[in-house]
Design a protein around this motif. Structure first.
Motif, PDB file in Angstrom:
ATOM      1  N   ALA A 266     -20.674 -38.148  23.959  1.00 42.07           N
ATOM      2  CA  ALA A 266     -19.381 -37.796  24.554  1.00 42.07           C
ATOM      3  C   ALA A 266     -18.563 -39.067  24.721  1.00 42.07           C
ATOM      4  O   ALA A 266     -18.963 -39.975  25.453  1.00 42.07           O
ATOM      5  CB  ALA A 266     -19.578 -37.104  25.903  1.00 42.07           C
ATOM      6  N   SER A 267     -17.443 -39.129  24.021  1.00 44.64           N
ATOM      7  CA  SER A 267     -16.549 -40.274  24.161  1.00 44.64           C
ATOM      8  C   SER A 267     -15.145 -39.795  24.483  1.00 44.64           C
ATOM      9  O   SER A 267     -14.759 -38.672  24.137  1.00 44.64           O
ATOM     10  CB  SER A 267     -16.541 -41.120  22.888  1.00 44.64           C
ATOM     11  OG  SER A 267     -16.211 -40.342  21.761  1.00 44.64           O
ATOM     12  N   HIS A 268     -14.393 -40.638  25.163  1.00 43.63           N
ATOM     13  CA  HIS A 268     -12.989 -40.360  25.481  1.00 43.63           C
ATOM     14  C   HIS A 268     -12.135 -41.333  24.692  1.00 43.63           C
ATOM     15  O   HIS A 268     -12.358 -42.544  24.748  1.00 43.63           O
ATOM     16  CB  HIS A 268     -12.741 -40.520  26.982  1.00 43.63           C
ATOM     17  CG  HIS A 268     -11.313 -40.297  27.379  1.00 43.63           C
ATOM     18  ND1 HIS A 268     -10.735 -40.894  28.480  1.00 43.63           N
ATOM     19  CD2 HIS A 268     -10.332 -39.536  26.812  1.00 43.63           C
ATOM     20  CE1 HIS A 268      -9.466 -40.523  28.571  1.00 43.63           C
ATOM     21  NE2 HIS A 268      -9.202 -39.697  27.575  1.00 43.63           N
ATOM     22  N   MET A 269     -11.184 -40.799  23.934  1.00 44.51           N
ATOM     23  CA  MET A 269     -10.306 -41.625  23.110  1.00 44.51           C
ATOM     24  C   MET A 269      -8.860 -41.399  23.527  1.00 44.51           C
ATOM     25  O   MET A 269      -8.425 -40.256  23.695  1.00 44.51           O
ATOM     26  CB  MET A 269     -10.466 -41.260  21.630  1.00 44.51           C
ATOM     27  CG  MET A 269     -11.886 -41.368  21.108  1.00 44.51           C
ATOM     28  SD  MET A 269     -11.998 -40.852  19.378  1.00 44.51           S
ATOM     29  CE  MET A 269     -13.773 -41.004  19.110  1.00 44.51           C
ATOM     30  N   ARG A 270      -8.110 -42.483  23.677  1.00 49.56           N
ATOM     31  CA  ARG A 270      -6.669 -42.388  23.892  1.00 49.56           C
ATOM     32  C   ARG A 270      -5.972 -42.352  22.534  1.00 49.56           C
ATOM     33  O   ARG A 270      -6.354 -43.088  21.617  1.00 49.56           O
ATOM     34  CB  ARG A 270      -6.173 -43.561  24.732  1.00 49.56           C
ATOM     35  CG  ARG A 270      -6.582 -43.471  26.203  1.00 49.56           C
ATOM     36  CD  ARG A 270      -5.969 -44.608  27.000  1.00 49.56           C
ATOM     37  NE  ARG A 270      -6.591 -45.870  26.653  1.00 49.56           N
ATOM     38  CZ  ARG A 270      -7.622 -46.408  27.306  1.00 49.56           C
ATOM     39  NH1 ARG A 270      -8.140 -45.764  28.345  1.00 49.56           N
ATOM     40  NH2 ARG A 270      -8.123 -47.572  26.944  1.00 49.56           N
ATOM     41  N   LEU A 271      -4.946 -41.518  22.404  1.00 46.83           N
ATOM     42  CA  LEU A 271      -4.247 -41.324  21.140  1.00 46.83           C
ATOM     43  C   LEU A 271      -2.881 -41.994  21.154  1.00 46.83           C
ATOM     44  O   LEU A 271      -2.141 -41.883  22.137  1.00 46.83           O
ATOM     45  CB  LEU A 271      -4.063 -39.821  20.861  1.00 46.83           C
ATOM     46  CG  LEU A 271      -5.346 -38.983  20.776  1.00 46.83           C
ATOM     47  CD1 LEU A 271      -4.991 -37.518  20.591  1.00 46.83           C
ATOM     48  CD2 LEU A 271      -6.244 -39.465  19.639  1.00 46.83           C
ATOM     49  N   ASN A 272      -2.543 -42.651  20.062  1.00 49.53           N
ATOM     50  CA  ASN A 272      -1.221 -43.250  19.894  1.00 49.53           C
ATOM     51  C   ASN A 272      -0.395 -42.320  19.012  1.00 49.53           C
ATOM     52  O   ASN A 272      -0.226 -42.544  17.809  1.00 49.53           O
ATOM     53  CB  ASN A 272      -1.320 -44.635  19.268  1.00 49.53           C
ATOM     54  CG  ASN A 272       0.042 -45.311  19.161  1.00 49.53           C
ATOM     55  OD1 ASN A 272       1.073 -44.718  19.468  1.00 49.53           O
ATOM     56  ND2 ASN A 272       0.041 -46.559  18.715  1.00 49.53           N
ATOM     57  N   LEU A 273       0.127 -41.248  19.598  1.00 42.37           N
ATOM     58  CA  LEU A 273       0.869 -40.254  18.843  1.00 42.37           C
ATOM     59  C   LEU A 273       2.281 -40.717  18.530  1.00 42.37           C
ATOM     60  O   LEU A 273       2.910 -40.193  17.594  1.00 42.37           O
ATOM     61  CB  LEU A 273       0.903 -38.934  19.614  1.00 42.37           C
ATOM     62  CG  LEU A 273      -0.475 -38.328  19.886  1.00 42.37           C
ATOM     63  CD1 LEU A 273      -0.351 -37.115  20.793  1.00 42.37           C
ATOM     64  CD2 LEU A 273      -1.171 -37.947  18.593  1.00 42.37           C
TER      65      LEU A 273
END
Length: 428
Positions: A266-273
């Motif tokens: 389980a990983s949390h990724m921040r997105l650069n949309l």
């Protein structure tokens, strides 16, 4: 009434916000708009064997799209849990956890419009015992998996993954597990997880057509070019095609005391949309998500519902060849090179999130051994493809430049009969 897509954008956004906030007031607000009338009751009181021994056996309980792919469960809740006792857990605590989890399945049917779950345990949890895990379980501590990432490494004792098409079900379950209510869907709840655990962190999210578009009030999402209305994920495309996933059989541990279980990352990724939508046009996004062939030949319609069960990836050339001839490679194209019997090694059940006020992705996946996830991530990194090609560590290299890994954690998902505070050797 359902709180699914048919109830409209305002309702979906409200339910997502309520789940993200949590607590009794959020549940009360949800119940003002919905009820448990359409949520099927569990059947374990009359037939306990009706539930699969594999906690991760969700596929038969999911809805299907027109091509036969499993549809994602719309609302998710991850509870990271710290065991309150010292040393190895007691039998009394083990009974409490078993009773608390059993109550959920008496209250709600094991299906997408009821409740699905997995209870998993970290390497830190098993360090409480004098004995080690058997060789049949590959469960190392989490670590950074690329030279350009510096994630926080999660070390709770346990993680509970809850999923339902009804946001209010997850809120009600959380209230029951933390002792704030003593009944669920008309079923009495006599034991709580917080009799044994403290909630270290809660993570929430959503997946499915329209949910990302309803939740664009987060950092990292551009206001000038919004997420498409029909997108099931923030990056605009469908995922979870049957043949781009490992089967549940493939990710199941085959031998030893935890046979029938699996491992979970389980990983949390921040997105650069902002970069994804403002820098790149649709053709570039299709190429970077799938492959250059799909972009050049306009293969992908909308979010990709036309791509059958394999995302049409048989049309893609090998990733190394694309790196040399096209100057970039697609994310799915890189994954296509790491397969067994034509399918990947991992089973993804990821979902989008606005945790921390930023658009993100909780990447939850299951595999027989954590080493298979590590190999999959190495393929995604594409370090071997760069060479003298235009690829960099992240540029022109799938979707790497648009994500930032914030957290990583590894877990063992025992079979259902051992899910309550297991020992390293699966003793009763």
């Amino acid at each position: 009434m359902s709180d699914g897509p048919s109830r409209g954008i305002d309702r979906r956004a409200f339910m997502k916000s309520a789940l993200a906030i949590g607590g009794a007031s959020a549940l009360s607000a949800c119940l003002d708009r919905t009820s448990d009338e359409d949520v099927p009751r569990g059947t374990t009181e009359t037939d306990p064997s009706s539930l699969p021994e594999r906690q991760h056996a969700w596929n038969d309980a999911l809805a299907r799209d027109d091509a036969g792919n499993p549809e994602p469960v719309q609302h998710r809740l991850l509870l990271l849990l710290d065991y309150d006792g010292d040393g190895a857990p007691s039998d009394a605590d083990r009974r409490t956890v078993a009773d608390a989890l059993d109550a959920l399945e008496r209250a709600y049917a094991w299906r997408h419009d009821g409740l699905l779950s997995t209870m998993a345990y970290s390497p830190a949890y098993f360090d409480r015992f004098e004995t080690d895990l058997p060789e049949s379980v590959d469960l190392p501590a989490p670590t950074a998996l690329a030279s350009f990432e510096d994630p926080a490494l999660d070390t709770p004792d346990a993680i509970l993954h809850l999923a339902s098409d009804h946001a209010h079900v997850l809120l009600a379950v959380e209230q029951a597990l933390t002792g704030e209510t003593d009944a669920l869907n008309g079923v009495s709840v006599d034991a709580t997880l917080t009799d044994v655990f403290s909630v270290a962190q809660r993570r929430t999210g959503f997946k499915g057509d329209g949910h990302p578009a309803d939740n664009q009030d987060a950092r990292g999402v551009p206001t000038s070019k919004p997420v498409p209305d029909d997108a099931p994920l923030y990056m605009g495309f469908k995922s979870g095609y049957t043949e781009t996933q490992a089967s549940e059989d493939r990710v199941t541990i085959e031998s030893g005391p935890f046979a029938g279980g699996t491992t979970q990352h389980a990983s949390h990724m921040r997105l650069n949309l902002e970069q994804w939508y403002e820098q790149d046009d649709r053709e570039a996004r299709v190429g970077k998500m799938f492959c250059p062939y799909h972009a050049e030949h306009d293969v992908v319609e909308g979010a990709g519902d036309n791509l059958g069960t394999d995302a049409a990836m048989s049309k893609a050339k090998p990733a190394a060849e694309a790196a040399e001839t096209d100057g970039f490679v697609g994310h799915s194209q890189k994954m296509f090179g790491l397969r067994e019997d034509g399918r990947p090694l991992i089973l993804r059940r990821d979902f989008d999130s606005t945790d921390g006020g930023h658009a993100g992705l909780h990447f939850v996946c299951y595999q027989r051994a954590i080493s298979e996830f590590v190999a999959t991530r190495e393929a995604m990194n594409g370090d071997d493809l760069a060479g003298d090609s235009p690829l960099g560590r992240r540029d022109n290299n799938g979707i790497l430049q648009y994500i930032d890994v914030a957290n990583r954690g590894n877990y063992l998902v025992p079979p259902r009969s051992l899910r309550a505070l297991p020992t390293p050797r699966g003793d009763a």
